[in-house]
Design a protein around this motif. Structure first.
Motif, PDB file in Angstrom:
ATOM      1  N   GLU A 115       0.852  -1.183   0.000  1.00 56.22           N
ATOM      2  CA  GLU A 115       0.000   0.000   0.000  1.00 56.22           C
ATOM      3  C   GLU A 115       0.890   1.235   0.000  1.00 56.22           C
ATOM      4  O   GLU A 115       1.849   1.315   0.768  1.00 56.22           O
ATOM      5  N   VAL A 116       0.593   2.170  -0.895  1.00 54.41           N
ATOM      6  CA  VAL A 116       1.431   3.359  -1.049  1.00 54.41           C
ATOM      7  C   VAL A 116       0.554   4.596  -0.963  1.00 54.41           C
ATOM      8  O   VAL A 116      -0.470   4.684  -1.662  1.00 54.41           O
ATOM      9  N   ARG A 117       0.972   5.536  -0.118  1.00 56.11           N
ATOM     10  CA  ARG A 117       0.273   6.828  -0.017  1.00 56.11           C
ATOM     11  C   ARG A 117       1.080   7.842  -0.829  1.00 56.11           C
ATOM     12  O   ARG A 117       2.251   8.111  -0.532  1.00 56.11           O
ATOM     13  N   ILE A 118       0.436   8.419  -1.824  1.00 58.92           N
ATOM     14  CA  ILE A 118       1.122   9.295  -2.767  1.00 58.92           C
ATOM     15  C   ILE A 118       0.650  10.731  -2.544  1.00 58.92           C
ATOM     16  O   ILE A 118      -0.555  11.011  -2.634  1.00 58.92           O
ATOM     17  N   PRO A 119       1.564  11.660  -2.272  1.00 58.72           N
ATOM     18  CA  PRO A 119       1.171  13.067  -2.091  1.00 58.72           C
ATOM     19  C   PRO A 119       0.574  13.645  -3.367  1.00 58.72           C
ATOM     20  O   PRO A 119       0.712  13.074  -4.452  1.00 58.72           O
ATOM     21  N   PRO A 120      -0.073  14.804  -3.278  1.00 64.93           N
ATOM     22  CA  PRO A 120      -0.646  15.428  -4.470  1.00 64.93           C
ATOM     23  C   PRO A 120       0.429  15.747  -5.513  1.00 64.93           C
ATOM     24  O   PRO A 120       1.559  16.080  -5.187  1.00 64.93           O
ATOM     25  N   HIS A 121       0.057  15.633  -6.767  1.00 62.95           N
ATOM     26  CA  HIS A 121       0.921  15.988  -7.897  1.00 62.95           C
ATOM     27  C   HIS A 121       2.292  15.312  -7.785  1.00 62.95           C
ATOM     28  O   HIS A 121       3.331  15.936  -8.004  1.00 62.95           O
ATOM     29  N   THR A 122       2.259  14.017  -7.476  1.00 63.80           N
ATOM     30  CA  THR A 122       3.510  13.287  -7.235  1.00 63.80           C
ATOM     31  C   THR A 122       3.458  11.934  -7.927  1.00 63.80           C
ATOM     32  O   THR A 122       2.393  11.317  -8.036  1.00 63.80           O
ATOM     33  N   ARG A 123       4.632  11.481  -8.387  1.00 63.55           N
ATOM     34  CA  ARG A 123       4.777  10.132  -8.921  1.00 63.55           C
ATOM     35  C   ARG A 123       5.633   9.317  -7.956  1.00 63.55           C
ATOM     36  O   ARG A 123       6.694   9.771  -7.534  1.00 63.55           O
ATOM     37  N   ALA A 124       5.142   8.137  -7.615  1.00 64.92           N
ATOM     38  CA  ALA A 124       5.881   7.232  -6.743  1.00 64.92           C
ATOM     39  C   ALA A 124       6.370   6.052  -7.566  1.00 64.92           C
ATOM     40  O   ALA A 124       5.578   5.379  -8.241  1.00 64.92           O
ATOM     41  N   ASP A 125       7.674   5.798  -7.555  1.00 72.81           N
ATOM     42  CA  ASP A 125       8.255   4.629  -8.213  1.00 72.81           C
ATOM     43  C   ASP A 125       8.462   3.545  -7.167  1.00 72.81           C
ATOM     44  O   ASP A 125       9.298   3.681  -6.260  1.00 72.81           O
ATOM     45  N   VAL A 126       7.681   2.475  -7.274  1.00 74.13           N
ATOM     46  CA  VAL A 126       7.670   1.408  -6.271  1.00 74.13           C
ATOM     47  C   VAL A 126       8.464   0.214  -6.810  1.00 74.13           C
ATOM     48  O   VAL A 126       8.074  -0.394  -7.815  1.00 74.13           O
TER      49      VAL A 126
END
Length: 290
Positions: A109-120
């Motif tokens: 489970e990943v919480r992503i801030p606004p206007h952000t890309r998360a590379d998991v």
């Protein structure tokens, strides 16, 4: 064969966040996306990879990253899992409901801030006894009221075989359909092409050159398909032959016979004959009585 805990910890530590330029208008919560992160895979193709491609020998550990993009103005939580792929009975590619034990994600489970890309980051641990060939899977992301799948094409090193068979060919005269089944007998994913011909007593009522079918046939899978035949002959006995080919030299053929009879005119003629016979019999009985 589950990944080593140290490797999972390293994957989790490698999770990266990239701040995006804020859009002029606020995006809906369902506008998030999932895709392969730039520059990964066994065959890097730069940005915009349509799916993951990983290749390795039995016993190897392969790594890549999935990019989750949140263009909205508020935080978004997405859930991740790896799942093995399979064909439905009609040929569509879907995923199994249970988790694929070969795939380990840095975070479920990943919480992503606004206007952000998360590379998991994630890893694929190929068991030592894995069979050579293709083992299709997918990374599944869900959140914001929807689900997205990113295909993962895993090829285990070793001998490959492209083979298929065509089975259970029947002609449904009532619905103007040809029914058949395709079975992938090899260990590679196939994109088959179909050619159809029908030879009758007085001609060749159907000729269709090979064309790609809109499906991917996964190793070991069987799918049941139909081919429309909107204008079959009105009166004929035909032999229908299906020829299916695919990359790697895969080829299969099968045929079926069908008899087409215009039952409505035949039934009408039978009624007329029956009526005429009845009229003749009644006239004869009356003549004999007089």
């Amino acid at each position: 064969m589950p990944p080593h805990p140290i490797r999972l910890a390293a994957l989790a530590a490698a999770l990266a966040l990239f701040v995006l330029d804020a859009p002029a208008a606020r995006a809906a919560d369902t506008d998030w996306s999932a895709a392969p992160a730039p520059g990964g895979g066994s065959r890097p193709t730069g940005d915009g990879r349509p799916y993951f491609y990983l290749e390795g020998a039995p016993g190897s550990v392969l790594e890549d990253k999935v990019a989750l993009t949140n263009p909205t103005g508020r935080p978004l939580t997405l859930r991740l899992r790896g799942a093995a792929a399979e064909n439905t009975a009609t040929g569509a590619v879907t995923v199994r409901p249970d988790a694929d034990p070969w795939i380990a994600l840095a975070a479920a489970e990943v919480r992503i801030p606004p206007h952000t890309r998360a590379d998991v980051p994630f890893s694929v641990t190929v068991p030592a006894g894995a069979q050579p060939g293709d083992h299709p899977a997918a990374l599944v992301a869900s959140g914001g009221g929807r689900e997205a799948r990113v295909g993962l094409r895993l090829r285990v090193g070793g001998p490959t075989l492209a083979a298929l068979t065509v089975e259970d060919v029947t002609v449904d005269e009532g619905r103007s359909l040809i029914r058949y089944a395709l079975v992938n007998r090899g260990n590679t994913t196939l994109t088959p092409s179909l050619a159809v011909r029908a030879d009758g007593i007085v001609g060749h009522p159907l000729r269709r050159p090979a064309r790609p079918l809109p499906l991917e046939l996964l190793p070991g899978r069987r799918v049941e398909l139909t081919e429309p035949w909107p204008h079959p002959p009105a009166l004929d006995r035909v032999e229908v032959r299906l020829t299916v080919t695919a990359d790697g030299g895969a080829r299969g053929e099968a045929s079926a016979s069908a008899v087409f009879v215009p039952w409505a005119p035949v039934a009408g003629a039978a009624c007329v004959l029956a009526g005429g016979a009845a009229w003749w019999w009644i006239r004869r009985r009356r003549g004999a009585a007089s």
